[in-house]
Design a protein around this motif. Structure first.
Motif, mmCIF file in Angstrom:
data_model
loop_
_atom_site.group_PDB
_atom_site.id
_atom_site.type_symbol
_atom_site.label_atom_id
_atom_site.label_comp_id
_atom_site.label_asym_id
_atom_site.label_seq_id
_atom_site.Cartn_x
_atom_site.Cartn_y
_atom_site.Cartn_z
ATOM 1 N N CYS A 234 27.902 33.605 -3.267
ATOM 2 C CA CYS A 234 26.369 34.048 -2.638
ATOM 3 C C CYS A 234 26.231 35.307 -3.225
ATOM 4 C CB CYS A 234 26.457 34.348 -1.304
ATOM 5 S SG CYS A 234 26.810 32.784 -0.163
ATOM 6 N N ASP A 235 27.175 36.053 -3.844
ATOM 7 C CA ASP A 235 26.890 37.329 -4.676
ATOM 8 C C ASP A 235 26.029 37.251 -5.852
ATOM 9 O OD1 ASP A 235 26.902 39.852 -5.928
ATOM 10 O OD2 ASP A 235 28.990 39.873 -5.647
ATOM 11 N N PRO A 236 24.734 37.629 -5.867
ATOM 12 C CA PRO A 236 23.744 37.678 -7.021
ATOM 13 C C PRO A 236 24.343 38.259 -8.478
ATOM 14 C CG PRO A 236 22.655 38.896 -5.212
ATOM 15 C CD PRO A 236 24.217 38.701 -4.872
ATOM 16 N N GLU A 237 25.497 38.971 -8.231
ATOM 17 C CA GLU A 237 26.201 39.455 -9.668
ATOM 18 C C GLU A 237 27.283 38.351 -9.989
ATOM 19 O OE1 GLU A 237 25.164 42.102 -11.305
ATOM 20 O OE2 GLU A 237 23.531 42.205 -9.767
ATOM 21 N N GLY A 240 25.178 34.433 -8.803
ATOM 22 C CA GLY A 240 23.830 34.439 -9.493
ATOM 23 C C GLY A 240 23.909 34.272 -10.909
ATOM 24 N N LYS A 241 24.803 34.727 -11.636
ATOM 25 C CA LYS A 241 24.667 34.634 -12.964
ATOM 26 C C LYS A 241 25.544 33.565 -13.732
ATOM 27 C CE LYS A 241 24.140 39.761 -13.289
ATOM 28 N NZ LYS A 241 24.832 40.895 -13.908
ATOM 29 N N MET A 255 22.100 27.116 -10.825
ATOM 30 C CA MET A 255 22.765 28.178 -10.633
ATOM 31 C C MET A 255 23.807 28.086 -9.219
ATOM 32 S SD MET A 255 21.454 29.936 -12.635
ATOM 33 C CE MET A 255 22.405 31.475 -12.874
ATOM 34 N N ASN A 257 24.834 30.299 -6.989
ATOM 35 C CA ASN A 257 24.437 30.553 -5.691
ATOM 36 C C ASN A 257 23.520 29.970 -4.962
ATOM 37 O OD1 ASN A 257 22.282 31.122 -7.387
ATOM 38 N ND2 ASN A 257 22.141 33.420 -6.806
ATOM 39 N N SER A 258 23.113 28.901 -5.683
ATOM 40 C CA SER A 258 22.072 27.704 -4.895
ATOM 41 C C SER A 258 23.052 27.073 -3.729
ATOM 42 C CB SER A 258 21.542 26.853 -5.636
ATOM 43 O OG SER A 258 22.472 25.982 -6.489
ATOM 44 N N CYS A 260 25.178 28.721 -1.786
ATOM 45 C CA CYS A 260 25.706 29.561 -0.935
ATOM 46 C C CYS A 260 25.821 29.182 0.734
ATOM 47 C CB CYS A 260 24.594 30.788 -0.886
ATOM 48 S SG CYS A 260 25.088 32.175 0.082
ATOM 49 N N GLU A 382 15.358 27.126 0.661
ATOM 50 C CA GLU A 382 16.378 27.953 0.762
ATOM 51 C C GLU A 382 17.395 27.501 1.362
ATOM 52 O OE1 GLU A 382 16.891 32.655 2.774
ATOM 53 O OE2 GLU A 382 15.026 31.506 2.758
#
Length: 794
Positions: A234-237, A240-241, A255, A257-258, A260, A382
């Motif tokens: 779930c971390d965007p960093e 998310g990357k 991605m 994090n989709s 999460c 979401e």
């Protein structure tokens, strides 16, 4: 009538075209057939003191969970022996009218009706009420209920047992009470009694499993937010990357994090508590079966079915009418019909279901990943991911297909069994039981086995995927694994099956309640036999479908419980309702069935034992191959350390990155037009779930050493867990005796008393004959005559 029965014919009050024939068994006939059927009756009150129970100290609390003792009194305990007409004085006979219970009378009456001849043509003799019923000469044959279920009988001496069963057992308000098994057995017979005893014991044991399963679920629910790997997803960093490779030829990049929310939900079911619960359930199922054997042994003694001598069953009417070609059994000498095997049909159904799942998942995956149907629903986007939508939709479709195939399989199983033409009803039920369970096993569990052990296991890598039949690309699991999808599949199938069954029960009850209300006005003037004639007849297969439903549920509770710890709780709630609904039907809606002797649950016992043995292997393999438990443990103990080289402190940080391999998007084949046209900007690599060497390595895209470490750990885990659990099961089975020591003592005491009574009778007879007679013969001569007569009798 030639066999001693008394008959009385009366015309129907409601329908002049119907005639009722009432059957009565005189005392002499009862005594004769009680001896023929080896019916056990009391000889002496039980003089062995019962041992104190550990529950006696809390009886002030537990008494509220038992039926009202003022209404349903405890049956007195007697030692029993097979009845003998010539020694009636040695049996505990106080009142001849009540010495034989109504269930005993009904059983003896049905035995006469089943064996009485009614037509002889040359060498062909036709006999039995079953054949007359099958040909439509008689409409029905049934014992009478003793009263209306909701009104006390005004007849003097009527026991009103049906009313007591309704008020203290079948009424929904008593869902929390222990069932009155002795009264159930007394009223309906041992076969019905043993079913409700097994169902009640199974439900009681489910309470313990449900408590542990709920604790495991809440543990996972509380730790989902603190899980390291879900945080990284779930971390965007981090998540998310990370750009993930497409999971089908026409799918898009996505991605990490989709997923999460899916990752958080996975932590609820895939945690250390899952491992503990799986091991616990492996031990639980052993305890359930062993303690059931002990409880069943107690019931066998209490209900006089120990060493029960089953009488030779008459052939089924269908057998007599259709059997032409026969062969003799080399052991018993009984003629029967050879039959064919249905294994090929079962294997074909397995392949068909798996291919169907592949096609459905593939079609849904393409649809959900290549359309923008959710673009205007941002809140839904979401929470609803393509992976989740695919899993839920496919599970719903699978459930619908399972229900449709269920009807087909049932008809096929009955058709095959009818084609085999078993000789007796017991042979028919055993043969149908095995076939129906195999068909249902394939139907209900094949999709679960596919998700657990096939999906995502042979997919290749993005540049070289594996295709089924050269057309369908094998499905891949999400980065969190297939466990969450298996959980979804189990919850939908198990929950949907329970809901559908309850809807059917409610509709059935509503239909018959309306019919019952309309007919209540006429009940006051309609005799008992005519009121019972309007009730529903029990199916020819009896309790077969009731057992089948519970055994299929038992499979869900044990085979895949490592992925769904809430299964025992759902089963517990369903069974609490199932017991009372079944009881309500038997007491209020069904005619009183002919009581049958029964020692155990029959062919279902070895089926349960087979499922219990298989459950250990399936749960160990689910944890090893379906969940991420083993890869996490390998990473935690071998490949993760805190910075600065402190090898004594381990962490799960970096596990997500470690579990994903790299792929160069330039290595995609040009035939994948959808991928090439949607190549992301400024991205040269995508990630996928596997342990392979990265691009540029001399052995690029081949499995690396970490892959073989994980495989070795999985195999070691399966071997160790299976051996430990199987050894524990063996120890428990050895330590827990099948028959309680107190029951063994009572059986020995009963045999001793029976032997003493028989010997005393013979000794008194010999002593009486040894007295010098008045005609001048000596005692020795009389003794010789007596001995000769005794030898002739022997």
């Amino acid at each position: 009538m030639n066999m001693g029965m008394e008959l009385e014919a009366v015309k129907s009050v409601m329908d002049e075209g119907v005639v009722f024939v009432k059957v009565h068994m005189p005392w002499k006939v009862l005594c004769t057939y009680a001896e023929v059927l080896h019916i056990k009756v009391p000889i002496q009150p039980n003089d062995m003191a019962s041992r104190p129970s550990m529950w006696d100290c809390i009886s002030c609390f537990t008494k509220h969970f038992y039926p009202n003792e003022d209404l349903i009194r405890k049956e007195p305990e007697f030692f029993t022996a097979p009845f003998e007409r010539d020694r009636q004085e040695y049996f505990h006979i106080k009142d001849k009218d009540h010495f034989f219970t109504p269930s005993m009378r009904s059983r003896m009456a049905f035995y006469i009706l089943s064996s009485a001849p009614y037509e002889i043509r040359g060498n062909i003799k036709k006999f039995g009420i079953n054949k007359l019923l099958d040909s439509g000469i008689y409409k029905a044959a049934y014992p009478l209920h003793d009263c209306r279920f909701n009104v006390r009988s005004q007849e003097e001496g009527c026991p009103n047992e049906r009313l007591l069963l309704y008020e203290e057992w079948a009424h929904p308000k008593n869902f929390y009470k222990v069932q009155p098994f002795d009264l159930i057995r007394k009223y309906f017979g041992e076969k019905i009694g043993i079913y409700f005893a097994w169902l009640g014991f199974y439900t009681f044991m489910l309470a313990l499993a449900a408590a542990v399963g709920l604790a495991c679920f809440f543990y996972g629910y509380r730790t989902q937010e603190t899980s390291t790997w879900s945080k990284e997803v779930c971390d965007p960093e981090i998540g998310g990357k990370i750009v993930m490779c497409p999971q089908c030829d026409l799918c898009k990049y996505w991605m990490l994090n989709s997923t999460c929310d899916t990752s958080k939900k996975l932590c609820i079911f895939d945690n250390f508590g899952t491992l503990v619960f799986a091991v616990f359930m492996s031990v639980w199922v052993t305890l359930f079966l062993e303690f059931w054997k002990r409880y069943q042994a107690e019931l066998e003694y209490d209900w006089d079915t120990v060493e029960f001598l089953e009488q030779e069953e008459p052939p089924r009417p269908e057998y007599e009418a259709k059997c032409i070609y026969e062969r003799k059994n080399p052991i018993t000498g009984v003629e029967n019909t050879p039959y064919s095997c249905s294994i090929m049909l079962i294997l074909a159904s397995i392949v068909a279901i798996i291919v169907y799942r592949l096609a459905v998942f593939f079609a849904l995956s393409i649809k959900l990943r290549n359309t923008d149907e959710l673009k205007n629903f941002e809140p839904i986007k979401e929470y609803v991911t393509p992976q989740m939508a695919t899993s839920v939709t496919a599970s719903l479709i699978s459930f619908v297909v399972i229900m449709i195939l269920n009807i087909l399989y049932e008809r096929v199983a009955i058709w095959i069994t009818d084609f085999e033409l078993p000789r007796t009803r017991t042979d028919y039920e055993n043969s149908l039981t095995l076939k129906m369970f195999l068909f249902q096993f394939v139907n209900y569990y094949s999709s679960c086995f596919y998700i657990a052990f096939v999906k995502g296991k042979a997919v290749g890598h993005p540049g070289a995927p594996v295709y089924l039949l050269g057309k369908y690309r094998n499905e891949e699991c999400d980065p969190g694994g297939c466990l969450i999808e298996l959980t979804t599949q189990l919850s939908i199938i198990m929950g949907g099956k329970a809901i559908l069954n309850n809807i059917q029960e409610v509709l059935w009850l509503k239909n018959h309640m309306s019919r019952l209300c309309c007919g209540r006005a006429a009940e006051k003037v309609t005799p008992r036999w005519e009121q019972d004639y309007k009730l529903q007849a029990m199916s020819k297969l009896g309790l077969f479908y009731e057992y089948l439903e519970m055994v299929i549920q038992f499979g869900f509770v044990t085979l895949f419980v490592a992925s769904f710890p809430l299964a025992p709780a759902l089963a517990l709630l369903n069974n609490l309702l199932e017991i009372r609904v079944d009881a309500w039907k038997f007491v209020t809606q069904f005619r009183r069935i002919v009581p049958e002797k029964c020692q155990d649950i029959g062919a279902w016992q070895p089926i349960l034992q087979g499922v219990a043995i298989l459950a250990v292997a399936t749960n160990a393999m689910i944890i090893a191959f379906t969940s991420d438990m083993i890869p996490r443990l390998v990473y935690y103990w071998s490949f993760s350390v805190y910075p600065y080289g402190d090898h004594n402190n381990h962490s799960m940080q970096g596990f997500i990155n470690n579990s994903l391999s790299y792929f160069n998007i330039n290595d995609f084949h040009n035939t994948s037009i959808g991928i090439v046209n949607e190549e992301p900007q400024n991205i040269t690599f995508c990630r996928y779930r596997d342990y392979r060497f990265p691009p540029g390595h001399p052995r690029q895209y081949e499995h690396n050493m970490l892959y073989w470490h994980v495989i070795a750990a999985k195999m070691a885990f399966i071997i160790v867990v299976e051996h430990i659990v199987y050894f524990t099961k063996f120890i428990l089975a050895y330590v827990i005796p099948d028959v309680p020591y107190a029951v063994k003592e009572q059986i020995k005491r009963e045999k001793y008393l029976t032997q003493v009574i028989l010997h005393e009778t013979k000794l008194k007879l010999m002593t009486k004959r040894s007295v010098p007679p008045a005609d001048g013969t000596t005692a020795n001569e009389e003794s010789i005559v007596t001995n000769e007569e005794e030898d002739d009798d022997c």
